[in-house]
Design a protein around this motif. Structure first.
Motif, PDB file in Angstrom:
ATOM      1  N   LYS A 143      -2.935 -54.544  -0.624  1.00 22.41           N
ATOM      2  CA  LYS A 143      -1.716 -54.343  -1.404  1.00 22.41           C
ATOM      3  C   LYS A 143      -1.541 -52.864  -1.719  1.00 22.41           C
ATOM      4  N   VAL A 144      -0.307 -52.410  -1.660  1.00 22.54           N
ATOM      5  CA  VAL A 144      -0.013 -50.998  -1.876  1.00 22.54           C
ATOM      6  C   VAL A 144      -0.462 -50.531  -3.260  1.00 22.54           C
ATOM      7  N   SER A 145      -0.430 -51.409  -4.233  1.00 22.90           N
ATOM      8  CA  SER A 145      -0.844 -51.039  -5.593  1.00 22.90           C
ATOM      9  C   SER A 145      -2.298 -50.581  -5.655  1.00 22.90           C
ATOM     10  N   ARG A 146      -3.086 -50.918  -4.644  1.00 25.69           N
ATOM     11  CA  ARG A 146      -4.510 -50.562  -4.635  1.00 25.69           C
ATOM     12  C   ARG A 146      -4.802 -49.338  -3.761  1.00 25.69           C
ATOM     13  N   LEU A 147      -3.767 -48.706  -3.238  1.00 26.82           N
ATOM     14  CA  LEU A 147      -3.952 -47.540  -2.381  1.00 26.82           C
ATOM     15  C   LEU A 147      -3.851 -46.241  -3.172  1.00 26.82           C
ATOM     16  N   SER A 148      -4.474 -45.195  -2.646  1.00 24.74           N
ATOM     17  CA  SER A 148      -4.325 -43.865  -3.239  1.00 24.74           C
ATOM     18  C   SER A 148      -2.950 -43.312  -2.875  1.00 24.74           C
ATOM     19  N   VAL A 149      -2.558 -42.239  -3.535  1.00 21.80           N
ATOM     20  CA  VAL A 149      -1.256 -41.642  -3.250  1.00 21.80           C
ATOM     21  C   VAL A 149      -1.189 -41.160  -1.800  1.00 21.80           C
ATOM     22  N   GLY A 150      -2.270 -40.540  -1.328  1.00 21.68           N
ATOM     23  CA  GLY A 150      -2.285 -40.068   0.052  1.00 21.68           C
ATOM     24  C   GLY A 150      -2.182 -41.201   1.052  1.00 21.68           C
ATOM     25  N   GLN A 151      -2.835 -42.325   0.770  1.00 21.18           N
ATOM     26  CA  GLN A 151      -2.734 -43.493   1.650  1.00 21.18           C
ATOM     27  C   GLN A 151      -1.322 -44.070   1.629  1.00 21.18           C
ATOM     28  N   LEU A 168      14.920 -37.807  11.945  1.00 21.89           N
ATOM     29  CA  LEU A 168      13.865 -38.199  11.017  1.00 21.89           C
ATOM     30  C   LEU A 168      13.868 -37.221   9.854  1.00 21.89           C
ATOM     31  N   LEU A 169      14.135 -37.719   8.648  1.00 21.70           N
ATOM     32  CA  LEU A 169      14.141 -36.901   7.434  1.00 21.70           C
ATOM     33  C   LEU A 169      12.829 -37.115   6.692  1.00 21.70           C
ATOM     34  N   LEU A 170      12.138 -36.021   6.391  1.00 23.15           N
ATOM     35  CA  LEU A 170      10.841 -36.092   5.719  1.00 23.15           C
ATOM     36  C   LEU A 170      10.853 -35.148   4.516  1.00 23.15           C
ATOM     37  N   ASP A 171      10.812 -35.714   3.320  1.00 22.36           N
ATOM     38  CA  ASP A 171      10.848 -34.894   2.112  1.00 22.36           C
ATOM     39  C   ASP A 171       9.425 -34.657   1.614  1.00 22.36           C
ATOM     40  N   GLU A 172       8.906 -33.447   1.858  1.00 23.59           N
ATOM     41  CA  GLU A 172       7.525 -33.088   1.513  1.00 23.59           C
ATOM     42  C   GLU A 172       6.537 -34.158   2.010  1.00 23.59           C
ATOM     43  N   PRO A 173       6.493 -34.391   3.310  1.00 21.97           N
ATOM     44  CA  PRO A 173       5.740 -35.529   3.853  1.00 21.97           C
ATOM     45  C   PRO A 173       4.225 -35.435   3.752  1.00 21.97           C
ATOM     46  N   VAL A 174       3.679 -34.242   3.543  1.00 21.36           N
ATOM     47  CA  VAL A 174       2.213 -34.103   3.488  1.00 21.36           C
ATOM     48  C   VAL A 174       1.759 -33.492   2.165  1.00 21.36           C
ATOM     49  N   SER A 175       2.527 -33.686   1.123  1.00 25.61           N
ATOM     50  CA  SER A 175       2.230 -33.057  -0.172  1.00 25.61           C
ATOM     51  C   SER A 175       0.914 -33.533  -0.775  1.00 25.61           C
ATOM     52  N   HIS A 176       0.437 -34.721  -0.390  1.00 27.80           N
ATOM     53  CA  HIS A 176      -0.811 -35.253  -0.953  1.00 27.80           C
ATOM     54  C   HIS A 176      -1.912 -35.371   0.100  1.00 27.80           C
ATOM     55  N   LEU A 177      -1.755 -34.650   1.212  1.00 31.73           N
ATOM     56  CA  LEU A 177      -2.714 -34.770   2.302  1.00 31.73           C
ATOM     57  C   LEU A 177      -3.461 -33.472   2.554  1.00 31.73           C
ATOM     58  N   ASP A 178      -4.699 -33.592   3.032  1.00 31.40           N
ATOM     59  CA  ASP A 178      -5.475 -32.410   3.389  1.00 31.40           C
ATOM     60  C   ASP A 178      -5.066 -31.915   4.780  1.00 31.40           C
ATOM     61  N   PHE A 202      12.248 -31.598   8.006  1.00 34.65           N
ATOM     62  CA  PHE A 202      11.300 -31.804   6.916  1.00 34.65           C
ATOM     63  C   PHE A 202      11.386 -30.674   5.902  1.00 34.65           C
ATOM     64  N   THR A 203      11.125 -31.015   4.646  1.00 35.61           N
ATOM     65  CA  THR A 203      11.167 -30.025   3.576  1.00 35.61           C
ATOM     66  C   THR A 203       9.749 -29.594   3.218  1.00 35.61           C
ATOM     67  N   SER A 204       9.645 -28.408   2.627  1.00 38.82           N
ATOM     68  CA  SER A 204       8.345 -27.877   2.239  1.00 38.82           C
ATOM     69  C   SER A 204       8.485 -26.982   1.026  1.00 38.82           C
ATOM     70  N   VAL A 205       7.490 -27.056   0.136  1.00 40.77           N
ATOM     71  CA  VAL A 205       7.419 -26.128  -1.003  1.00 40.77           C
ATOM     72  C   VAL A 205       6.137 -25.316  -0.934  1.00 40.77           C
ATOM     73  N   GLY A 206       5.618 -25.142   0.282  1.00 39.09           N
ATOM     74  CA  GLY A 206       4.425 -24.316   0.446  1.00 39.09           C
ATOM     75  C   GLY A 206       3.314 -24.969   1.239  1.00 39.09           C
ATOM     76  N   ASN A 207       3.406 -26.272   1.486  1.00 42.61           N
ATOM     77  CA  ASN A 207       2.425 -26.975   2.314  1.00 42.61           C
ATOM     78  C   ASN A 207       3.182 -27.655   3.442  1.00 42.61           C
ATOM     79  N   PRO A 208       3.611 -26.885   4.453  1.00 46.48           N
ATOM     80  CA  PRO A 208       4.475 -27.454   5.495  1.00 46.48           C
ATOM     81  C   PRO A 208       3.741 -28.390   6.437  1.00 46.48           C
ATOM     82  N   LEU A 209       4.487 -29.299   6.997  1.00 47.53           N
ATOM     83  CA  LEU A 209       3.978 -30.165   8.054  1.00 47.53           C
ATOM     84  C   LEU A 209       3.590 -29.300   9.249  1.00 47.53           C
ATOM     85  N   SER A 210       2.407 -29.561   9.827  1.00 46.64           N
ATOM     86  CA  SER A 210       1.881 -28.718  10.910  1.00 46.64           C
ATOM     87  C   SER A 210       2.387 -29.166  12.279  1.00 46.64           C
TER      88      SER A 210
END
Length: 220
Positions: A143-151, A168-178, A202-210
């Motif tokens: 269940k999604v309720s048991r996942l971390s934000v990154g998951q 494909l629109l991606l709003d800060e798609p990797v903000s919680h990912l390493d 895709f949007t970015s505030v300093g951690n852009p999608l690679s």
């Protein structure tokens, strides 16, 4: 098929009394075209309207001045049925808020979207493979309720990638990912978009999608 999204002097209504702050913007209060098959990064500080812009392009909000056209047609003239069809077949969106159903499993969240997006008899893409490539295959029946934000962020990405799309629109798609998860997401996004001949915005505030390849960078 949707080939081009164009903005002409678009500005969120909330900023109408402070238009001067966007004098150097390459997106707002400008004429800009997003072409199918290209890759675009929209760079912005928080509070500059990037999420509003994504919602305008996804046709979920209309609180803006100026004009947005899809293949030359003003989107304000689209019927509710046409808007539904755009979201179902032409534009996929990963919102910053993710908008997952906590009481459903990760897979059920994806399947629910695909039941709407595909016509009867059409074959769905290999969703299980997408989960595996993003290192969350063991979470498919959780269940999604048991996942971390990154998951959760990766589940929402699979949901967006699995539907048909021209953009494909991606709003800060990797903000919680390493960095490693960013790379894996970017590779899957680029592969799926290339398969469909689609554009990625895709949007970015300093951690852009690679994303690999040629990216058009625009300042908001």
């Amino acid at each position: 098929m949707l080939r081009q999204l164009t903005l002409n002097s678009v500005l969120p209504t909330v900023f109408e009394d402070d238009r001067q702050q966007f004098a150097s913007s390459q997106v707002l209060l400008c004429s800009v075209a997003f072409e199918r098959g290209r890759r675009y990064c929209i760079n912005a500080h928080s509070g500059r309207g990037k999420t509003s812009l994504c919602n305008f392009l996804y046709l979920s909000r209309r609180d803006y001045s100026g004009e947005i056209r899809f293949d030359g047609r003003d989107v304000r003239n689209l019927s509710d049925k046409e808007i539904s069809e755009v979201r179902r077949r032409h534009i996929a969106y990963l919102p910053q808020e993710l908008e997952l159903f906590d009481e459903l499993t990760a897979y059920e969240n994806v399947a629910l979207k695909l039941k709407i997006a595909y016509n009867r008899g059409e074959v769905w893409p290999d969703v299980a493979s997408m989960f595996a490539r993003l290192d969350i295959s063991e979470k498919m029946n959780t269940k999604v309720s048991r996942l971390s934000v990154g998951q959760k962020q990766r589940v929402a990405l699979v949901r967006a990638l699995a539907q048909p799309f021209d953009f494909l629109l991606l709003d800060e798609p990797v903000s919680h990912l390493d960095a490693e998860s960013n790379r894996k997401c970017a590779e899957l996004i680029d592969e799926r978009a290339s398969q469909l001949g689609a554009a990625v915005i895709f949007t970015s505030v300093g951690n852009p999608l690679s994303l690999p390849g040629d990216i058009i960078s625009l300042s908001l």
